[in-house]
Structures are given as structure tokens and as C-alpha cells.
Design a protein around this motif. Structure first.
Motif, PDB file in Angstrom:
ATOM      1  N   PRO A 113       0.803  -1.233   0.000  1.00  0.00           N
ATOM      2  CA  PRO A 113       0.000   0.000   0.000  1.00  0.00           C
ATOM      3  C   PRO A 113       0.833   1.279   0.000  1.00  0.00           C
ATOM      4  CG  PRO A 113      -0.972  -1.598   1.481  1.00  0.00           C
ATOM      5  CD  PRO A 113       0.339  -2.164   1.047  1.00  0.00           C
ATOM      6  N   LYS A 114       1.988   1.277   0.636  1.00  0.00           N
ATOM      7  CA  LYS A 114       2.872   2.429   0.597  1.00  0.00           C
ATOM      8  C   LYS A 114       3.895   2.247  -0.518  1.00  0.00           C
ATOM      9  CE  LYS A 114       1.055   4.519   4.155  1.00  0.00           C
ATOM     10  NZ  LYS A 114       0.276   5.771   3.975  1.00  0.00           N
ATOM     11  N   SER A 121      -0.718   2.065  -8.763  1.00  0.00           N
ATOM     12  CA  SER A 121      -0.957   2.990  -7.648  1.00  0.00           C
ATOM     13  C   SER A 121       0.345   3.381  -6.975  1.00  0.00           C
ATOM     14  CB  SER A 121      -1.888   2.353  -6.611  1.00  0.00           C
ATOM     15  OG  SER A 121      -3.114   1.943  -7.184  1.00  0.00           O
ATOM     16  N   GLY A 137       1.254   4.949  -3.109  1.00  0.00           N
ATOM     17  CA  GLY A 137       0.722   5.349  -1.810  1.00  0.00           C
ATOM     18  C   GLY A 137       1.663   6.256  -1.045  1.00  0.00           C
ATOM     19  N   THR A 191      -3.477   7.780  -1.686  1.00  0.00           N
ATOM     20  CA  THR A 191      -3.026   6.926  -2.784  1.00  0.00           C
ATOM     21  C   THR A 191      -3.576   7.446  -4.102  1.00  0.00           C
ATOM     22  OG1 THR A 191      -2.945   4.975  -1.342  1.00  0.00           O
ATOM     23  CG2 THR A 191      -3.051   4.589  -3.720  1.00  0.00           C
ATOM     24  N   GLY A 199      -7.578   9.576   0.262  1.00  0.00           N
ATOM     25  CA  GLY A 199      -6.762   9.558   1.460  1.00  0.00           C
ATOM     26  C   GLY A 199      -7.443  10.265   2.610  1.00  0.00           C
TER      27      GLY A 199
END
Length: 402
Positions: free
Chosen positions: A153-154, A192, A194, A199, A230
Motif C-alpha cells: 500500500p505504501k 498505484s 501510496g 493513494t 486519502g
């Protein structure tokens, strides 16, 4: 699907040889729901009582897993039109009786963020506006697909799926315009990135509804866009959430319509000590006012969008503008309950072209959770102006999960 079953069988056989390493995890979901619908223009009111049972088991070994899950739905009270039973004098409640293989998948998930899933599976992308499992209905929407995921996700991540078929919410007795399954070459891709603020994603959804019985191929489309979502703290115990999305959709594959239409969404929310206030505006644009030449989302989780009364599953020829506001409050560990939630949402629906006011809707929710049980009551009232008819819906639902 034969290859998937072979893979799952092989993994289970491996488990017999290495029992000390293989983990078997059972799963089960049970949902009992009453749905009442009073719709102007229909002689009768619908009263549907349906029970869904969804048992499954997962065998996992190191980074590999094999999942088998069934799904059964029975109607305990059948005074409703389920879309396949011919009861057209009653309002539509698309929860037909059914028994089927819901999911059968082989999956690998590594510690490096690489994942691969093959077989009949659940796919939920972003906010499920374009691709989702339609989890509200008793029969889930699943995909016969292969899916690759890479990243966390990051930072940078990618998600790519190819689905050769979609198992619909219509169940095994589906037919005609409401089939059991729809074949086609569907491709879903997201890239994507993040950050702490949110994101940002670029997406491409190529939807191939390759069946003449389903709107004469007119739901096949290609959608390309970008989305940012976000949240950030703006004070003590106060958080600001935000979502912005923009996309262009046009015809694809055998779609006889020649169109291009714009989608966009803007939403902001404030959360403070359990209280949440949200305001948003979603636009599903229209081209020239031709049927099915506006932004269409046939693989969406419909119930999450444009009101619970379900008047806009198919976007009108002149498009749709949905201005909405929500106020809700949640409590944790309140008395004997693990959670209590109350919410109210108001929608104003207008056309994207020709300045038509379609109608307004009020949606209300109350739910309590204790242990594995969740009890929820919902109410929706759609007041028609220039589109559809006045409709009231009420639900009482009990969920249990293992």
C-alpha cells in the motif's frame, strides 16, 4: 476450472504428506434477511425472506493456499420477483434461490508483495465503482480469472486481472437478460502510488459483456482514469477524508453504440470522535442521450452507490448526477454490544444533460454488533420526479460469520 481443481487437489495431497506444515482453516457465513418493497405502478408489495449459507475451507502451505467455497440461498417467503421466477406483478428483489460453487481458487502470496490468484474468485478494486463482488446481494458476483498483484500500500504497486467470465447474482437458474454467467475478455489494471496523504491510482477497466441477450452487447466498454483517495488529521481527534476521481468511457469490442462519456467524483468527509459527516457529488456522464451511451458500470457493487432503492443500476440515457450527504455516528463497546452504528444519507438525483430532476432519496441505517453476530435495519425512500416511480424499501438482516 479443471486446472484449478487439479491444483487444489494437488495442494491438499501435499497436505496429506506434510500434515505438520499444512493448515486447514474452515470458514462460514450465514445471512438471514427480510426485504419489503412497496413500489408505485406494481399491484403487489414484495416480501422476501431469504437465508444464505456460505461454507468454505482453505488449505495453506507456506505461501500457497487453495480455497473451496460453496453458496446456497433458500427463499423462506417468496412473494417477490427474483428476476427469474416470472412473478412480474411483484417488485424486483434479485435474490433467487441458488446453490453453486462460489469460489475455487489457487493463490500464492509472497513476503515481497507478489501475489497470484487463479480460479473463481472475488475481485474488489478501489471503491468497487467499476469492479466489485456486489456483496449486498445474497448471491455474490465472482470472476473466473487470473490476477497478479505486486507491491504494498505504501509506494508503488500494480494490480492486473484477466477474467474470461463473470458469475452473476442471478444464480444457476439465470437466463436471457439475467444469465447465470457472462463470458468475455475482461481486463482490469491499476497502477498505484501510496503516500502519507493518500493513494493516487491510474486505472483501465475493459469490460466485455459478450452476450447478445445482455443489452445486445451495449454494456461492453473501456474506461480509463485516475483516482486519489486519502485522509489526514486536521486537529485533535478530527480527521479529513477526501476522494477525487476522473475517467473517460467509450464503447469496446462488439458494442454497436459509438459513444464517449465522462465520469467524475468528488467527496469530502470529517470524522470526530465517532461522528462522521460526508458530502459528495458523482457524475456519470451522457453522450447524445442514446440508451446505454452514458457511463455504465455493469460489474460494480451497485448497492454502495446512488441510493439503496436501486433506481440507477443502469445509468439513464441522459446520464446521472448524484449530490449526496451522509451523517453517521458509531459507538464501540456500548453496553452489551461491541459496536453500534447509526446513519442517514440524502441524495438528489439529476440528469447530466437536459437539466432533468430525476428524484430524491433518503436512506437510514441502524446496526448493532455483538461477537460474531450483526443485526441491521435499513430503510430507503425514493421520491420520483422525472424518473422511475416512488419506492419504499425496508430491510432487517442478521449476519453471523465464523
Amino acid at each position: 476450472m479443471k486446472q484449478i481443481f487439479a491444483g487444489a487437489t494437488g495442494l491438499l495431497a501435499c497436505g496429506a504428506a506434510h500434515a505438520q506444515e499444512v493448515k486447514l482453516t474452515p470458514s462460514a457465513e450465514v445471512r438471514l434477511r427480510y426485504e419489503h418493497v412497496d413500489q408505485d405502478g406494481l399491484a403487489r408489495e414484495a416480501d422476501a425472506v431469504t437465508l444464505r449459507v456460505r461454507p468454505g475451507v482453505t488449505a495453506s502451505w507456506k505461501g500457497w493456499s487453495a480455497l473451496i467455497e460453496g453458496e446456497g440461498v433458500v427463499a423462506l417467503a417468496g412473494d417477490y420477483n427474483d428476476g427469474t421466477n416470472g412473478k412480474t406483478a411483484w417488485p424486483l428483489v434479485v435474490d433467487p434461490e441458488n446453490i453453486e460453487l462460489n469460489r475455487a481458487q489457487l493463490r500464492y502470496a509472497g513476503a515481497d508483495g507478489l501475489a497470484f490468484t487463479a480460479g473463481r474468485q472475488r475481485i474488489a478494486l478501489a471503491d468497487e465503482r467499476f469492479v466489485g463482488p456486489a456483496a449486498w446481494r445474497q448471491n455474490e458476483q465472482t470472476f473466473d480469472a487470473v490476477r497478479f498483484q505486486l507491491g504494498t500500500p505504501k509506494g508503488l504497486s500494480a494490480d492486473l486481472s484477466y477474467a474470461r467470465g463473470v458469475r452473476t447474482i442471478n444464480g444457476r437458474n439465470g437466463t436471457g437478460a439475467r444469465p447465470t454467467a457472462i463470458g468475455g475478455d475482461n481486463v482490469f489494471a491499476l497502477v498505484s502510488y501510496g503516500t502519507k496523504l493518500g493513494t493516487v491510482s491510474g486505472f483501465a477497466y475493459l469490460v466485455d459483456q459478450d452476450s447478445a441477450a445482455v443489452q445486445g452487447f451495449r454494456l461492453s466498454s473501456q474506461t480509463y482514469g485516475v483516482r486519489f483517495a486519502g485522509a489526514t488529521p486536521i486537529g485533535k481527534d478530527v480527521k479529513l477524508g477526501y476522494v477525487a476521481s476522473f475517467a473517460r468511457q467509450s464503447d469496446w469490442h462488439r458494442n454497436p453504440n459509438d459513444y464517449a462519456a465522462t465520469y467524475w467524483l468528488g467527496e469530502a468527509s470529517l470524522t470526530a470522535k465517532g461522528l462522521t459527516a460526508t458530502i459528495g457529488h458523482e457524475v456519470l456522464g451522457a453522450d447524445q442521450g442514446v440508451a446505454l451511451a452514458s457511463v455504465q458500470t455493469p460489474l460494480a457493487s451497485y448497492f454502495k452507490f446512488n441510493g439503496w432503492a436501486g433506481k440507477f443500476g443502469t445509468t439513464p440515457a441522459n446520464g446521472l448526477r448524484d449530490l449526496y450527504g451522509t451523517l453517521g455516528h458509531g459507538w464501540k463497546k456500548a453496553g452489551p454490544f461491541d459496536a453500534i452504528n447509526l446513519g442517514a444519507t440524502w441524495h438528489r438525483f439529476d440528469s447530466d444533460r437536459l437539466d432533468q430532476h430525476y428524484g430524491d432519496e433518503l436512506d437510514l441505517l441502524a446496526s448493532v454488533k455483538r461477537g460474531r453476530y450483526t443485526l441491521a435495519a435499513r430503510y430507503a425512500r425514493y421520491k420520483a420526479d422525472a424518473f422511475a416511480t416512488d419506492t419504499d424499501k425496508f430491510w432487517l438482516q442478521l449476519d453471523w460469520s465464523l
